[in-house]
Scaffold this motif. Structure first.
Motif, PDB file in Angstrom:
ATOM      1  N   UNK A 185       3.927  -5.681   5.486  1.00 23.01           N
ATOM      2  CA  UNK A 185       3.355  -4.344   5.350  1.00 23.01           C
ATOM      3  C   UNK A 185       4.514  -3.353   5.325  1.00 23.01           C
ATOM      4  N   UNK A 186       4.951  -2.997   4.128  1.00 25.43           N
ATOM      5  CA  UNK A 186       6.094  -2.096   3.996  1.00 25.43           C
ATOM      6  C   UNK A 186       5.693  -0.653   4.300  1.00 25.43           C
ATOM      7  N   UNK A 187       4.585  -0.216   3.734  1.00 22.68           N
ATOM      8  CA  UNK A 187       3.990   1.072   4.080  1.00 22.68           C
ATOM      9  C   UNK A 187       2.484   0.849   4.158  1.00 22.68           C
ATOM     10  N   UNK A 188       1.749   1.869   4.527  1.00 19.46           N
ATOM     11  CA  UNK A 188       0.290   1.714   4.581  1.00 19.46           C
ATOM     12  C   UNK A 188      -0.296   1.466   3.205  1.00 19.46           C
ATOM     13  N   UNK A 189       0.511   1.676   2.142  1.00 19.85           N
ATOM     14  CA  UNK A 189       0.013   1.533   0.779  1.00 19.85           C
ATOM     15  C   UNK A 189       0.842   0.586  -0.074  1.00 19.85           C
ATOM     16  N   UNK A 190       1.828  -0.074   0.524  1.00 13.84           N
ATOM     17  CA  UNK A 190       2.702  -0.992  -0.210  1.00 13.84           C
ATOM     18  C   UNK A 190       2.802  -2.311   0.545  1.00 13.84           C
ATOM     19  N   UNK A 191       2.307  -3.390  -0.074  1.00  5.19           N
ATOM     20  CA  UNK A 191       2.291  -4.712   0.539  1.00  5.19           C
ATOM     21  C   UNK A 191       3.135  -5.682  -0.273  1.00  5.19           C
ATOM     22  N   UNK A 192       3.856  -6.544   0.437  1.00  8.76           N
ATOM     23  CA  UNK A 192       4.552  -7.658  -0.209  1.00  8.76           C
ATOM     24  C   UNK A 192       3.763  -8.925   0.092  1.00  8.76           C
ATOM     25  N   UNK A 193       3.436  -9.688  -0.945  1.00  7.90           N
ATOM     26  CA  UNK A 193       2.598 -10.881  -0.815  1.00  7.90           C
ATOM     27  C   UNK A 193       3.370 -12.090  -1.318  1.00  7.90           C
TER      28      UNK A 193
ATOM     29  N   UNK B 112      -5.779   3.056  -9.266  1.00  7.69           N
ATOM     30  CA  UNK B 112      -5.159   3.271  -7.961  1.00  7.69           C
ATOM     31  C   UNK B 112      -4.207   2.204  -7.499  1.00  7.69           C
ATOM     32  N   UNK B 113      -4.038   1.107  -8.265  1.00  2.00           N
ATOM     33  CA  UNK B 113      -3.141   0.047  -7.822  1.00  2.00           C
ATOM     34  C   UNK B 113      -2.341  -0.507  -9.004  1.00  2.00           C
ATOM     35  N   UNK B 114      -1.204  -1.094  -8.687  1.00  2.00           N
ATOM     36  CA  UNK B 114      -0.351  -1.752  -9.675  1.00  2.00           C
ATOM     37  C   UNK B 114       0.413  -2.869  -8.984  1.00  2.00           C
ATOM     38  N   UNK B 115       0.861  -3.859  -9.756  1.00  2.00           N
ATOM     39  CA  UNK B 115       1.537  -5.032  -9.201  1.00  2.00           C
ATOM     40  C   UNK B 115       2.895  -5.204  -9.860  1.00  2.00           C
TER      41      UNK B 115
ATOM     42  N   UNK C  91      10.767 -20.239  -6.344  1.00  2.00           N
ATOM     43  CA  UNK C  91      10.011 -21.341  -5.758  1.00  2.00           C
ATOM     44  C   UNK C  91       8.515 -21.054  -5.759  1.00  2.00           C
ATOM     45  N   UNK C  92       8.126 -19.867  -5.364  1.00  2.00           N
ATOM     46  CA  UNK C  92       6.718 -19.569  -5.217  1.00  2.00           C
ATOM     47  C   UNK C  92       6.356 -18.222  -5.803  1.00  2.00           C
ATOM     48  N   UNK C  93       5.439 -17.529  -5.122  1.00  2.00           N
ATOM     49  CA  UNK C  93       4.924 -16.247  -5.582  1.00  2.00           C
ATOM     50  C   UNK C  93       5.485 -15.146  -4.704  1.00  2.00           C
ATOM     51  N   UNK C  94       5.949 -14.067  -5.331  1.00  2.00           N
ATOM     52  CA  UNK C  94       6.508 -12.930  -4.605  1.00  2.00           C
ATOM     53  C   UNK C  94       6.071 -11.653  -5.325  1.00  2.00           C
ATOM     54  N   UNK C  95       5.016 -11.027  -4.812  1.00  2.00           N
ATOM     55  CA  UNK C  95       4.433  -9.847  -5.446  1.00  2.00           C
ATOM     56  C   UNK C  95       4.551  -8.628  -4.544  1.00  2.00           C
ATOM     57  N   UNK C  96       4.635  -7.463  -5.187  1.00  2.00           N
ATOM     58  CA  UNK C  96       4.553  -6.181  -4.485  1.00  2.00           C
ATOM     59  C   UNK C  96       3.341  -5.450  -5.036  1.00  2.00           C
ATOM     60  N   UNK C  97       2.418  -5.120  -4.139  1.00  2.00           N
ATOM     61  CA  UNK C  97       1.186  -4.451  -4.535  1.00  2.00           C
ATOM     62  C   UNK C  97       1.275  -2.983  -4.103  1.00  2.00           C
TER      63      UNK C  97
ATOM     64  N   UNK D  56       0.794   9.741  -7.315  1.00  2.00           N
ATOM     65  CA  UNK D  56       1.858   9.128  -8.115  1.00  2.00           C
ATOM     66  C   UNK D  56       3.253   9.485  -7.608  1.00  2.00           C
ATOM     67  N   UNK D  57       3.411  10.656  -7.062  1.00  2.00           N
ATOM     68  CA  UNK D  57       4.729  11.046  -6.536  1.00  2.00           C
ATOM     69  C   UNK D  57       5.124  10.160  -5.359  1.00  2.00           C
ATOM     70  N   UNK D  58       4.190   9.907  -4.459  1.00  2.00           N
ATOM     71  CA  UNK D  58       4.491   9.044  -3.311  1.00  2.00           C
ATOM     72  C   UNK D  58       4.779   7.621  -3.771  1.00  2.00           C
ATOM     73  N   UNK D  59       4.046   7.161  -4.784  1.00  2.00           N
ATOM     74  CA  UNK D  59       4.278   5.829  -5.334  1.00  2.00           C
ATOM     75  C   UNK D  59       5.700   5.707  -5.865  1.00  2.00           C
ATOM     76  N   UNK D  60       6.109   6.690  -6.645  1.00  2.00           N
ATOM     77  CA  UNK D  60       7.450   6.659  -7.218  1.00  2.00           C
ATOM     78  C   UNK D  60       8.515   6.795  -6.139  1.00  2.00           C
TER      79      UNK D  60
END
Length: 377
Positions: free
Chosen positions: A30-38, A143-146, A167-173, A180-184
């Protein structure tokens, strides 16, 4: 002086300790409340180093709650709710719901959903006579991008590139809704802020895909001066390097050897362009790397003079390289060997592997060597 990656960016690849939730084969950060690494890998070979895309995972620790029901996991922040069945990632078993109305219905991302973004960049404008499709970006009406970082090259602590693990799966959601400003902003925190361009880069550039000679290029510089056209950067397109190569080495786009029939004294050419206050840029297509047809150079490794040569290597141009050397420092033993990169077949040659094995045995401390098998003859 050669600028290093870490001269511009600070690598902080590890997240806050409390930001990671792990299971048997998965890791959620949980990087931020709106950015997850999976991440998912059956052997838990997760990447903790920086990558070409992600150099700073050190965000302030956000508040979140984790609930488990057997293998099932629910993770909730103030902005999203993740539900996961603990199995290999699937559209049925992994979903993230955004808390907010960003579309006609609820904004829910399921693993594998194709993003519907507002567009990002294009890799090239080659053969583009007009409008072209863009790759996916970070902003979306849903509202989301990967971002998929599964196959990016890694970096060591100095910023040097290392082979990708893949080796496996590494996604950032990214679940930023329409903010959009906070996303960037958080994307730049993750990937590194764009450095300020040097002043000369904002001026006029000249580039033409043309086989200039040393003489014709200086005539071009004279023409710019005569016409009083200001010039900041002079680009030598790919014809600065050798393009007439044996087809067995592939296409001629990549190259690192000066074409000396057209440019016999490249140092003098560059110095003269610099004298005019113009920066020189060499166009390079690095896709194919350094291949055997390139000009080879004699050694410059500062190997101690008391080193004992074991092997000598030579190149077609006549340069000689001490490709195997032993030397000792105190109680330590060192063996320098040049078998080639592990991505080339010769690295796995039976004799090369035998040399490496013997070197390991030879360099071991005495009490280890006494317990080891004898060296090969």
């Amino acid at each position: 002086m050669l600028m290093k990656f870490t001269d511009l960016w600070t690598l902080r690849p590890l997240p806050q300790p409390g930001a990671v939730v792990m299971g048997d084969c998965y890791r959620i950060t949980v990087l931020t409340s709106r950015l997850l690494r999976l991440e998912y890998d059956r052997q838990q070979r997760f990447c903790d180093s920086a990558t070409q895309m992600a150099i700073c995972r050190e965000f302030p620790l956000p508040a979140f709650e984790v609930r488990r029901d057997g293998a099932r996991l629910t993770l909730e922040t103030e902005a999203v709710r993740l539900e996961y069945d603990g199995q290999p990632f699937s559209s049925e078993g992994l979903s993230v719901t955004l808390k907010g109305a960003y579309s006609a219905y609820t904004s829910v991302w399921h693993y594998g959903d194709a993003p519907d973004t507002l567009g990002g960049t294009a890799r090239t404008l080659d053969d583009a006579p007009g409008e072209i499709p863009l790759e996916d970006g970070l902003m979306s009406t849903k509202g989301y991008a990967v971002l998929d970082d599964s196959r990016s090259m890694r970096m060591d602590e100095a910023g040097n590139l290392l082979p990708a693990q893949a080796h496996g799966i590494d996604l950032y959601l990214f679940c930023y809704g329409h903010d959009y400003r906070a996303c960037l902003r958080d994307y730049y925190q993750l990937s590194g802020h764009t450095p300020v361009l040097p002043r000369y880069a904002l001026g006029n550039w000249w580039s033409r895909f043309y086989p200039y000679t040393e003489q014709s290029y200086m005539q071009l510089m004279e023409r710019f001066a005569k016409e009083r056209v200001p010039l900041s950067v002079a680009v030598l397109d790919m014809n600065w390097h050798t393009t007439r190569i044996d087809p067995k080495y592939g296409a001629p786009w990549t190259g690192y050897t000066w074409e000396r029939e057209r440019i016999p004294d490249p140092e003098a050419l560059i110095a003269e362009v610099h004298r005019r206050g113009v920066t020189v840029s060499l166009n390079d297509h690095p896709h194919d790397g350094i291949r055997p047809h390139e000009e080879m150079y004699g050694e410059r490794f500062d190997i101690p003079e008391d080193g004992k040569p074991i092997f000598l290597g030579w190149f077609e141009g006549g340069n000689v390289f001490r490709s195997g050397i032993t030397f000792e420092r105190g109680y330590g033993k060192v063996f320098y060997f040049q078998p080639g990169h592990e991505s080339y077949p010769n690295f796995y040659n039976e004799n090369v592997l035998k040399v490496i094995g013997n070197a390991v045995r030879w360099a071991r401390p005495v009490f280890f060597r006494e317990m080891s098998a004898p060296c090969y003859p």
